[in-house]
Enzyme design. Structure first.
Site, PDB file in Angstrom:
ATOM      1  CG  ASN A 188      50.534  40.524 -10.476  1.00  0.00           C
ATOM      2  OD1 ASN A 188      49.539  40.263  -9.789  1.00  0.00           O
ATOM      3  ND2 ASN A 188      51.454  39.615 -10.757  1.00  0.00           N
ATOM      4  CD  GLU A 244      50.998  32.749  -7.714  1.00  0.00           C
ATOM      5  OE1 GLU A 244      52.141  33.084  -7.326  1.00  0.00           O
ATOM      6  OE2 GLU A 244      50.336  33.385  -8.532  1.00  0.00           O
ATOM      7  CB  CYS A 257      53.997  35.465  -8.848  1.00  0.00           C
ATOM      8  SG  CYS A 257      52.830  36.519  -7.984  1.00  0.00           S
ATOM      9  CD  GLU A 264      45.026  30.035  -8.102  1.00  0.00           C
ATOM     10  OE1 GLU A 264      43.927  30.585  -8.261  1.00  0.00           O
ATOM     11  OE2 GLU A 264      46.058  30.639  -7.778  1.00  0.00           O
TER      12      GLU A 264
END
Length: 494
Positions: free
Chosen positions: A166, A264, A298, A475
Protein backbone atom coordinates in the site's frame (compact mmCIF):
# COMPACT_ATOMS: atom_id res chain seq x y z
CA UNK A 1 11.30 12.84 -19.64
CA UNK A 2 8.51 14.99 -18.19
CA UNK A 3 5.66 13.46 -16.22
CA UNK A 4 3.23 14.19 -19.07
CA UNK A 5 5.55 12.47 -21.54
CA UNK A 6 5.93 9.46 -19.24
CA UNK A 7 2.16 9.13 -18.92
CA UNK A 8 1.58 9.53 -22.65
CA UNK A 9 4.24 6.93 -23.40
CA UNK A 10 2.69 4.48 -20.98
CA UNK A 11 -0.85 4.79 -22.30
CA UNK A 12 0.44 4.52 -25.88
CA UNK A 13 2.59 1.44 -25.28
CA UNK A 14 1.27 -0.18 -22.11
CA UNK A 15 4.84 -0.31 -20.83
CA UNK A 16 7.55 1.92 -19.42
CA UNK A 17 11.14 1.50 -20.52
CA UNK A 18 14.04 1.36 -18.07
CA UNK A 19 12.11 -0.32 -15.26
CA UNK A 20 14.45 -2.39 -13.05
CA UNK A 21 13.83 -6.09 -13.68
CA UNK A 22 16.27 -7.92 -11.38
CA UNK A 23 17.31 -8.15 -7.75
CA UNK A 24 19.64 -5.46 -6.41
CA UNK A 25 22.53 -7.20 -4.63
CA UNK A 26 25.98 -5.89 -3.78
CA UNK A 27 25.43 -2.60 -5.57
CA UNK A 28 24.14 -3.91 -8.90
CA UNK A 29 21.17 -5.54 -10.57
CA UNK A 30 21.46 -9.31 -10.81
CA UNK A 31 18.98 -11.91 -12.14
CA UNK A 32 17.38 -14.56 -9.98
CA UNK A 33 19.49 -17.70 -9.60
CA UNK A 34 16.66 -19.77 -11.11
CA UNK A 35 16.00 -17.31 -13.91
CA UNK A 36 12.31 -17.32 -12.98
CA UNK A 37 10.25 -14.16 -13.33
CA UNK A 38 6.94 -12.71 -12.17
CA UNK A 39 4.50 -10.28 -13.79
CA UNK A 40 3.49 -6.92 -12.35
CA UNK A 41 -0.01 -5.58 -13.00
CA UNK A 42 -1.35 -2.07 -13.45
CA UNK A 43 -4.37 -2.14 -11.09
CA UNK A 44 -6.04 0.74 -12.94
CA UNK A 45 -6.30 -1.36 -16.11
CA UNK A 46 -5.87 -4.89 -14.74
CA UNK A 47 -3.14 -5.51 -17.31
CA UNK A 48 0.51 -6.57 -17.10
CA UNK A 49 2.96 -3.70 -17.51
CA UNK A 50 6.23 -5.29 -16.45
CA UNK A 51 8.05 -8.31 -15.03
CA UNK A 52 10.69 -8.86 -12.39
CA UNK A 53 12.90 -11.52 -10.78
CA UNK A 54 11.24 -14.23 -8.70
CA UNK A 55 13.62 -14.74 -5.80
CA UNK A 56 14.28 -17.84 -3.72
CA UNK A 57 16.35 -18.74 -0.67
CA UNK A 58 19.49 -18.82 -2.82
CA UNK A 59 19.02 -15.17 -3.81
CA UNK A 60 18.27 -14.25 -0.20
CA UNK A 61 21.49 -15.94 0.93
CA UNK A 62 23.46 -13.88 -1.59
CA UNK A 63 21.78 -10.68 -0.42
CA UNK A 64 22.36 -11.36 3.28
CA UNK A 65 26.00 -12.26 2.63
CA UNK A 66 26.38 -8.95 0.81
CA UNK A 67 24.70 -7.14 3.71
CA UNK A 68 27.10 -8.76 6.20
CA UNK A 69 30.05 -7.44 4.19
CA UNK A 70 28.33 -4.08 3.75
CA UNK A 71 27.74 -3.77 7.49
CA UNK A 72 31.45 -4.24 8.19
CA UNK A 73 32.09 -1.11 6.11
CA UNK A 74 29.09 1.03 7.04
CA UNK A 75 29.26 0.60 10.82
CA UNK A 76 32.75 2.14 10.79
CA UNK A 77 31.79 4.95 8.42
CA UNK A 78 31.89 8.34 10.10
CA UNK A 79 28.43 9.50 11.20
CA UNK A 80 28.92 12.76 9.30
CA UNK A 81 29.48 10.74 6.13
CA UNK A 82 26.29 8.75 6.75
CA UNK A 83 24.51 12.06 7.13
CA UNK A 84 25.86 13.32 3.80
CA UNK A 85 24.82 10.14 1.96
CA UNK A 86 21.26 10.29 3.30
CA UNK A 87 20.99 13.99 2.43
CA UNK A 88 22.13 13.27 -1.11
CA UNK A 89 19.58 10.47 -1.37
CA UNK A 90 16.88 12.96 -0.41
CA UNK A 91 18.09 15.39 -3.07
CA UNK A 92 18.10 12.70 -5.75
CA UNK A 93 14.61 11.55 -4.80
CA UNK A 94 13.27 15.06 -5.24
CA UNK A 95 15.11 15.47 -8.54
CA UNK A 96 13.62 12.21 -9.83
CA UNK A 97 10.18 12.60 -8.24
CA UNK A 98 8.32 12.45 -11.58
CA UNK A 99 9.78 9.08 -12.51
CA UNK A 100 9.36 7.59 -9.04
CA UNK A 101 5.79 8.86 -8.66
CA UNK A 102 4.64 7.57 -12.04
CA UNK A 103 6.05 4.11 -11.30
CA UNK A 104 4.59 4.14 -7.77
CA UNK A 105 1.14 5.07 -9.12
CA UNK A 106 1.27 2.41 -11.83
CA UNK A 107 2.50 -0.31 -9.52
CA UNK A 108 0.13 0.32 -6.60
CA UNK A 109 -2.96 1.82 -8.25
CA UNK A 110 -2.95 4.98 -6.11
CA UNK A 111 -3.44 8.44 -7.57
CA UNK A 112 -0.49 10.34 -8.97
CA UNK A 113 -0.96 13.05 -6.33
CA UNK A 114 -0.78 10.43 -3.57
CA UNK A 115 2.31 8.91 -5.17
CA UNK A 116 3.98 12.32 -5.33
CA UNK A 117 3.19 12.79 -1.65
CA UNK A 118 4.82 9.45 -0.86
CA UNK A 119 7.98 10.32 -2.78
CA UNK A 120 8.28 13.72 -1.13
CA UNK A 121 7.62 12.16 2.27
CA UNK A 122 10.32 9.57 1.61
CA UNK A 123 12.81 12.29 0.74
CA UNK A 124 11.92 14.04 3.98
CA UNK A 125 12.50 10.78 5.89
CA UNK A 126 16.02 10.57 4.48
CA UNK A 127 16.62 14.18 5.53
CA UNK A 128 15.22 13.65 9.01
CA UNK A 129 17.37 10.62 9.76
CA UNK A 130 20.39 12.22 8.12
CA UNK A 131 20.08 14.75 10.95
CA UNK A 132 20.08 11.94 13.50
CA UNK A 133 23.10 10.07 12.12
CA UNK A 134 25.71 12.17 13.91
CA UNK A 135 23.71 12.63 17.12
CA UNK A 136 23.35 9.05 18.34
CA UNK A 137 25.37 9.68 21.46
CA UNK A 138 25.74 7.63 24.60
CA UNK A 139 25.92 9.09 28.09
CA UNK A 140 28.32 9.27 30.99
CA UNK A 141 27.15 7.63 34.22
CA UNK A 142 27.96 8.63 37.79
CA UNK A 143 28.55 5.41 39.75
CA UNK A 144 29.26 7.24 42.97
CA UNK A 145 32.92 6.20 43.08
CA UNK A 146 36.14 6.85 41.21
CA UNK A 147 35.29 4.46 38.38
CA UNK A 148 34.44 5.98 35.01
CA UNK A 149 31.40 4.64 33.17
CA UNK A 150 29.73 5.48 29.90
CA UNK A 151 27.43 3.97 27.30
CA UNK A 152 27.66 3.57 23.55
CA UNK A 153 24.84 3.18 21.01
CA UNK A 154 25.92 0.53 18.53
CA UNK A 155 24.21 -0.59 15.32
CA UNK A 156 22.52 -3.99 15.67
CA UNK A 157 23.87 -5.35 12.37
CA UNK A 158 22.04 -6.71 9.32
CA UNK A 159 18.37 -5.75 9.24
CA UNK A 160 15.51 -7.19 7.17
CA UNK A 161 12.58 -5.12 5.91
CA UNK A 162 9.36 -6.71 4.68
CA UNK A 163 7.55 -3.91 2.84
CA UNK A 164 3.79 -3.85 2.08
CA UNK A 165 2.07 -2.95 -1.19
CA UNK A 166 0.00 0.00 0.00
CA UNK A 167 2.97 2.35 0.58
CA UNK A 168 5.91 0.78 -1.29
CA UNK A 169 8.33 3.72 -1.13
CA UNK A 170 7.51 5.47 2.15
CA UNK A 171 7.24 2.28 4.23
CA UNK A 172 10.56 1.16 2.77
CA UNK A 173 12.33 4.43 3.59
CA UNK A 174 10.85 4.82 7.08
CA UNK A 175 12.59 1.51 7.87
CA UNK A 176 15.90 1.73 6.05
CA UNK A 177 16.60 5.44 6.71
CA UNK A 178 16.92 5.08 10.52
CA UNK A 179 18.72 1.75 10.05
CA UNK A 180 21.28 3.43 7.80
CA UNK A 181 21.60 6.40 10.13
CA UNK A 182 22.45 4.00 12.95
CA UNK A 183 25.10 2.22 10.88
CA UNK A 184 23.14 -0.94 10.00
CA UNK A 185 22.89 -2.66 6.64
CA UNK A 186 19.62 -3.89 5.13
CA UNK A 187 17.98 -6.53 2.97
CA UNK A 188 14.59 -5.53 1.63
CA UNK A 189 11.78 -7.77 0.38
CA UNK A 190 9.13 -5.59 -1.27
CA UNK A 191 5.58 -6.85 -1.80
CA UNK A 192 5.22 -9.07 -4.85
CA UNK A 193 2.67 -6.70 -6.40
CA UNK A 194 4.79 -3.54 -5.96
CA UNK A 195 8.49 -4.34 -6.50
CA UNK A 196 9.78 -1.46 -8.56
CA UNK A 197 10.33 1.59 -6.36
CA UNK A 198 12.32 -0.43 -3.81
CA UNK A 199 14.72 -1.43 -6.57
CA UNK A 200 14.89 2.14 -7.86
CA UNK A 201 15.60 3.59 -4.41
CA UNK A 202 18.32 1.00 -3.72
CA UNK A 203 20.10 1.99 -6.93
CA UNK A 204 19.59 5.67 -6.12
CA UNK A 205 21.35 5.15 -2.76
CA UNK A 206 24.43 3.84 -4.53
CA UNK A 207 24.49 7.00 -6.64
CA UNK A 208 24.16 8.98 -3.40
CA UNK A 209 27.40 7.41 -2.14
CA UNK A 210 26.22 4.38 -0.15
CA UNK A 211 28.77 1.54 -0.30
CA UNK A 212 27.76 -1.57 -2.24
CA UNK A 213 26.12 -4.21 -0.09
CA UNK A 214 24.68 -1.88 2.53
CA UNK A 215 21.18 -2.02 0.98
CA UNK A 216 20.06 -5.04 -1.03
CA UNK A 217 16.64 -5.85 -2.52
CA UNK A 218 15.28 -9.32 -3.30
CA UNK A 219 11.93 -9.48 -5.10
CA UNK A 220 9.50 -12.39 -5.11
CA UNK A 221 6.79 -13.97 -3.01
CA UNK A 222 6.55 -14.11 0.75
CA UNK A 223 7.00 -17.90 1.03
CA UNK A 224 9.87 -18.07 -1.47
CA UNK A 225 11.83 -14.92 -0.56
CA UNK A 226 10.37 -13.33 2.58
CA UNK A 227 10.33 -16.45 4.73
CA UNK A 228 14.01 -17.41 4.24
CA UNK A 229 15.00 -13.80 4.85
CA UNK A 230 13.36 -13.51 8.28
CA UNK A 231 14.65 -16.96 9.27
CA UNK A 232 18.28 -16.17 8.43
CA UNK A 233 20.32 -16.16 11.69
CA UNK A 234 22.59 -13.42 10.34
CA UNK A 235 19.66 -10.98 10.40
CA UNK A 236 19.59 -9.21 13.77
CA UNK A 237 16.38 -7.19 13.39
CA UNK A 238 13.26 -7.62 11.25
CA UNK A 239 10.86 -4.79 10.49
CA UNK A 240 7.57 -6.12 9.15
CA UNK A 241 4.43 -4.32 7.99
CA UNK A 242 1.44 -6.44 7.02
CA UNK A 243 -1.43 -8.55 8.29
CA UNK A 244 -1.81 -9.90 11.81
CA UNK A 245 -1.75 -13.49 10.58
CA UNK A 246 1.50 -13.02 8.68
CA UNK A 247 2.98 -10.99 11.54
CA UNK A 248 2.37 -13.87 13.94
CA UNK A 249 4.17 -16.14 11.49
CA UNK A 250 7.12 -13.75 11.38
CA UNK A 251 7.29 -13.73 15.19
CA UNK A 252 7.44 -17.51 15.20
CA UNK A 253 10.08 -17.54 12.46
CA UNK A 254 12.47 -15.14 14.22
CA UNK A 255 12.06 -16.67 17.68
CA UNK A 256 14.68 -19.46 17.30
CA UNK A 257 17.32 -16.85 16.41
CA UNK A 258 16.18 -14.41 19.13
CA UNK A 259 16.03 -11.72 16.45
CA UNK A 260 14.73 -8.25 17.22
CA UNK A 261 11.35 -7.42 15.70
CA UNK A 262 9.19 -4.42 14.87
CA UNK A 263 5.62 -5.24 13.83
CA UNK A 264 3.21 -2.76 12.26
CA UNK A 265 0.07 -4.80 11.65
CA UNK A 266 -3.58 -3.96 11.13
CA UNK A 267 -5.90 -1.29 12.36
CA UNK A 268 -9.58 -0.55 12.82
CA UNK A 269 -9.09 3.02 13.90
CA UNK A 270 -11.94 5.18 15.23
CA UNK A 271 -12.72 8.78 14.40
CA UNK A 272 -14.72 9.89 17.46
CA UNK A 273 -17.00 12.90 16.90
CA UNK A 274 -18.70 14.56 19.86
CA UNK A 275 -21.94 16.54 19.72
CA UNK A 276 -20.16 19.93 19.88
CA UNK A 277 -17.92 19.19 16.87
CA UNK A 278 -18.29 21.10 13.62
CA UNK A 279 -20.39 18.89 11.31
CA UNK A 280 -18.61 20.00 8.13
CA UNK A 281 -15.15 19.40 9.60
CA UNK A 282 -16.20 15.95 10.81
CA UNK A 283 -17.64 15.02 7.41
CA UNK A 284 -14.56 16.24 5.53
CA UNK A 285 -12.20 14.62 8.02
CA UNK A 286 -14.03 11.30 7.93
CA UNK A 287 -14.11 11.37 4.12
CA UNK A 288 -10.35 11.45 3.71
CA UNK A 289 -9.65 9.36 6.80
CA UNK A 290 -11.21 6.37 5.01
CA UNK A 291 -11.11 7.12 1.27
CA UNK A 292 -7.48 8.26 0.94
CA UNK A 293 -5.55 5.62 -1.00
CA UNK A 294 -8.90 3.84 -1.51
CA UNK A 295 -8.93 2.97 2.18
CA UNK A 296 -5.81 0.83 1.84
CA UNK A 297 -4.08 2.31 4.89
CA UNK A 298 -3.32 0.50 8.14
CA UNK A 299 -4.20 3.61 10.14
CA UNK A 300 -7.26 4.59 8.08
CA UNK A 301 -10.18 6.00 10.04
CA UNK A 302 -12.35 3.04 9.15
CA UNK A 303 -14.85 3.62 11.99
CA UNK A 304 -16.85 6.82 12.51
CA UNK A 305 -17.92 6.78 16.17
CA UNK A 306 -20.39 9.65 16.29
CA UNK A 307 -22.71 11.24 18.87
CA UNK A 308 -26.40 10.64 18.17
CA UNK A 309 -27.13 14.39 18.02
CA UNK A 310 -24.55 14.88 15.25
CA UNK A 311 -25.23 11.68 13.31
CA UNK A 312 -27.90 12.80 10.83
CA UNK A 313 -26.29 16.03 9.67
CA UNK A 314 -22.80 14.55 9.35
CA UNK A 315 -23.98 11.46 7.46
CA UNK A 316 -26.01 13.56 5.03
CA UNK A 317 -22.92 15.60 4.19
CA UNK A 318 -20.63 12.60 4.17
CA UNK A 319 -22.78 10.60 1.75
CA UNK A 320 -22.91 13.58 -0.62
CA UNK A 321 -19.15 13.94 -0.50
CA UNK A 322 -18.50 10.20 -0.93
CA UNK A 323 -20.82 9.82 -3.92
CA UNK A 324 -19.19 12.83 -5.58
CA UNK A 325 -15.68 11.33 -5.45
CA UNK A 326 -14.20 10.66 -8.88
CA UNK A 327 -12.40 7.35 -9.20
CA UNK A 328 -10.28 6.13 -12.07
CA UNK A 329 -6.78 5.29 -13.23
CA UNK A 330 -4.19 6.74 -10.87
CA UNK A 331 -2.22 8.48 -13.64
CA UNK A 332 -5.32 10.51 -14.52
CA UNK A 333 -5.19 11.83 -10.94
CA UNK A 334 -8.78 11.25 -9.81
CA UNK A 335 -9.96 11.59 -6.22
CA UNK A 336 -9.55 7.86 -5.59
CA UNK A 337 -7.49 5.26 -7.41
CA UNK A 338 -7.67 1.51 -7.89
CA UNK A 339 -7.39 -1.33 -5.44
CA UNK A 340 -4.05 -3.06 -5.59
CA UNK A 341 -5.20 -6.45 -6.90
CA UNK A 342 -8.16 -8.46 -8.10
CA UNK A 343 -7.78 -10.71 -5.06
CA UNK A 344 -8.06 -7.75 -2.73
CA UNK A 345 -11.09 -6.43 -4.60
CA UNK A 346 -12.79 -9.80 -4.10
CA UNK A 347 -11.99 -9.76 -0.38
CA UNK A 348 -13.55 -6.33 0.08
CA UNK A 349 -16.60 -7.38 -1.94
CA UNK A 350 -16.99 -10.38 0.35
CA UNK A 351 -16.99 -8.20 3.48
CA UNK A 352 -19.65 -5.87 2.09
CA UNK A 353 -21.83 -8.64 0.67
CA UNK A 354 -21.88 -10.42 4.02
CA UNK A 355 -22.89 -7.14 5.69
CA UNK A 356 -25.69 -6.76 3.16
CA UNK A 357 -26.92 -10.28 3.96
CA UNK A 358 -26.88 -9.43 7.69
CA UNK A 359 -29.22 -6.53 6.98
CA UNK A 360 -26.70 -3.73 7.48
CA UNK A 361 -27.87 -0.43 5.98
CA UNK A 362 -25.57 0.61 3.13
CA UNK A 363 -25.89 4.37 2.70
CA UNK A 364 -23.81 4.54 -0.48
CA UNK A 365 -21.56 2.40 -2.65
CA UNK A 366 -21.29 -1.28 -1.85
CA UNK A 367 -20.17 -2.61 -5.23
CA UNK A 368 -16.97 -3.63 -6.98
CA UNK A 369 -16.61 -1.63 -10.17
CA UNK A 370 -14.24 -0.54 -12.93
CA UNK A 371 -12.78 2.70 -14.26
CA UNK A 372 -15.80 4.59 -15.68
CA UNK A 373 -13.62 5.82 -18.56
CA UNK A 374 -12.41 2.41 -19.73
CA UNK A 375 -14.45 -0.31 -18.06
CA UNK A 376 -11.18 -1.79 -16.81
CA UNK A 377 -9.31 -2.11 -13.53
CA UNK A 378 -9.98 -3.13 -9.94
CA UNK A 379 -12.07 -0.55 -8.10
CA UNK A 380 -14.62 -0.41 -5.31
CA UNK A 381 -17.24 2.26 -4.78
CA UNK A 382 -16.85 4.53 -1.72
CA UNK A 383 -19.04 2.72 0.80
CA UNK A 384 -20.66 3.71 4.11
CA UNK A 385 -22.28 1.16 6.44
CA UNK A 386 -24.53 2.81 9.01
CA UNK A 387 -25.46 2.16 12.66
CA UNK A 388 -23.35 -0.94 13.18
CA UNK A 389 -23.35 -2.83 16.46
CA UNK A 390 -20.13 -3.16 18.43
CA UNK A 391 -19.79 -6.84 17.57
CA UNK A 392 -20.58 -6.57 13.86
CA UNK A 393 -17.84 -8.18 11.71
CA UNK A 394 -17.56 -4.96 9.68
CA UNK A 395 -16.47 -3.29 12.94
CA UNK A 396 -14.29 -6.07 14.30
CA UNK A 397 -12.48 -7.08 11.09
CA UNK A 398 -10.05 -4.99 9.06
CA UNK A 399 -11.54 -4.56 5.57
CA UNK A 400 -8.63 -2.47 4.26
CA UNK A 401 -10.63 -0.73 1.58
CA UNK A 402 -12.97 2.24 0.97
CA UNK A 403 -15.57 1.02 3.47
CA UNK A 404 -16.57 3.12 6.49
CA UNK A 405 -18.44 1.63 9.45
CA UNK A 406 -20.57 4.03 11.51
CA UNK A 407 -21.23 3.56 15.24
CA UNK A 408 -23.52 5.84 17.31
CA UNK A 409 -23.01 6.79 20.98
CA UNK A 410 -24.89 8.82 23.60
CA UNK A 411 -22.22 9.69 26.19
CA UNK A 412 -18.47 9.82 26.66
CA UNK A 413 -18.16 6.47 28.43
CA UNK A 414 -19.98 4.74 25.58
CA UNK A 415 -17.78 6.55 23.05
CA UNK A 416 -14.67 5.29 24.86
CA UNK A 417 -15.99 1.73 25.02
CA UNK A 418 -16.72 1.75 21.29
CA UNK A 419 -13.37 3.34 20.42
CA UNK A 420 -11.51 0.65 22.38
CA UNK A 421 -13.89 -2.10 21.33
CA UNK A 422 -11.73 -3.99 18.83
CA UNK A 423 -8.53 -6.06 18.98
CA UNK A 424 -6.65 -3.26 17.20
CA UNK A 425 -5.06 -0.14 18.68
CA UNK A 426 -3.15 1.72 16.00
CA UNK A 427 -4.58 5.24 15.57
CA UNK A 428 -7.56 7.38 16.59
CA UNK A 429 -9.01 10.78 15.83
CA UNK A 430 -11.12 12.98 18.12
CA UNK A 431 -13.37 15.83 16.98
CA UNK A 432 -14.60 18.22 19.68
CA UNK A 433 -14.40 21.90 20.63
CA UNK A 434 -13.84 21.01 24.29
CA UNK A 435 -10.13 20.73 25.06
CA UNK A 436 -10.82 18.89 28.32
CA UNK A 437 -12.83 16.22 26.49
CA UNK A 438 -10.14 15.96 23.84
CA UNK A 439 -7.30 15.46 26.32
CA UNK A 440 -9.29 13.08 28.52
CA UNK A 441 -10.24 10.90 25.55
CA UNK A 442 -6.74 11.07 24.04
CA UNK A 443 -5.32 9.62 27.25
CA UNK A 444 -7.99 6.92 27.61
CA UNK A 445 -8.16 5.66 24.03
CA UNK A 446 -5.76 2.77 23.47
CA UNK A 447 -3.79 3.74 20.36
CA UNK A 448 -0.24 4.46 19.30
CA UNK A 449 -1.18 7.92 18.04
CA UNK A 450 -4.18 10.18 18.59
CA UNK A 451 -5.03 13.37 16.71
CA UNK A 452 -7.57 16.06 17.54
CA UNK A 453 -9.73 17.88 14.94
CA UNK A 454 -7.58 16.73 12.01
CA UNK A 455 -7.34 12.98 11.46
CA UNK A 456 -4.08 13.10 9.47
CA UNK A 457 -2.33 15.65 11.71
CA UNK A 458 1.22 14.88 12.79
CA UNK A 459 4.21 13.90 10.68
CA UNK A 460 7.38 11.89 10.41
CA UNK A 461 8.79 13.63 13.49
CA UNK A 462 6.31 11.68 15.65
CA UNK A 463 6.56 7.97 16.51
CA UNK A 464 4.16 5.66 14.67
CA UNK A 465 3.07 2.18 15.72
CA UNK A 466 0.35 0.27 17.50
CA UNK A 467 -0.65 -1.68 20.57
CA UNK A 468 -2.37 -5.04 20.99
CA UNK A 469 -2.95 -6.73 17.61
CA UNK A 470 -1.79 -3.64 15.78
CA UNK A 471 1.75 -4.70 16.66
CA UNK A 472 4.63 -3.31 18.71
CA UNK A 473 7.64 -1.09 18.30
CA UNK A 474 7.70 2.41 16.83
CA UNK A 475 8.79 3.82 13.50
CA UNK A 476 9.33 7.45 12.52
CA UNK A 477 10.45 10.09 14.98
CA UNK A 478 13.63 9.70 16.97
CA UNK A 479 12.06 6.57 18.45
CA UNK A 480 12.40 5.04 14.98
CA UNK A 481 16.17 4.70 15.49
CA UNK A 482 15.82 2.73 18.71
CA UNK A 483 15.17 -0.63 17.04
CA UNK A 484 18.42 -0.37 15.09
CA UNK A 485 20.75 0.41 17.99
CA UNK A 486 21.72 -1.36 21.20
CA UNK A 487 23.28 0.11 24.29
CA UNK A 488 26.67 -1.05 25.51
CA UNK A 489 27.90 -0.12 28.98
CA UNK A 490 31.66 0.36 29.53
CA UNK A 491 33.21 0.81 32.98
CA UNK A 492 36.81 1.69 33.75
CA UNK A 493 38.17 0.84 37.19
CA UNK A 494 40.57 3.58 38.26
Amino acid sequence: MSVDALISTYFANGRLSDLPRDHFIDGRFVPAETGNRMESFDPGRATVFGDFAAGTAVDVDRAVSSAVAGFAIWRDTAPATRCAVLMEAARLMRAEADWLAVVESLDSGKTLAEAYGDVQGSARLFEYYAGAADKLDGRSVNLGNDNAAFTLREPVGVTAHIVPWNYPSSTLVRGIAPALAAGCSAVVKPAETTPYTALMIAELLIRAGLPAGVVNVVTGTGPEAGAPLVRDPRVRHVTFTGSVQTGVGVMQAVAPNVTGLTLELGGKSPLVAFADADAEKVAEGALWAIFSNAGQICSAGSRLVIHRDLHAQVLERLVQKATALRFGHGLHNPDMGALNSERHQAAISGHVERARIRGVEILCGGQATTDPATGKGWFFEPTILDALSADDPAIQQEIFGPVLGVQVFDDEDEALALANGTEFALAAGIYTKDISTALRMARRIDAGQVTVNDYWAGGIELPFGGNRKSGFGREKGLEGVDAYTRAKAITLAV
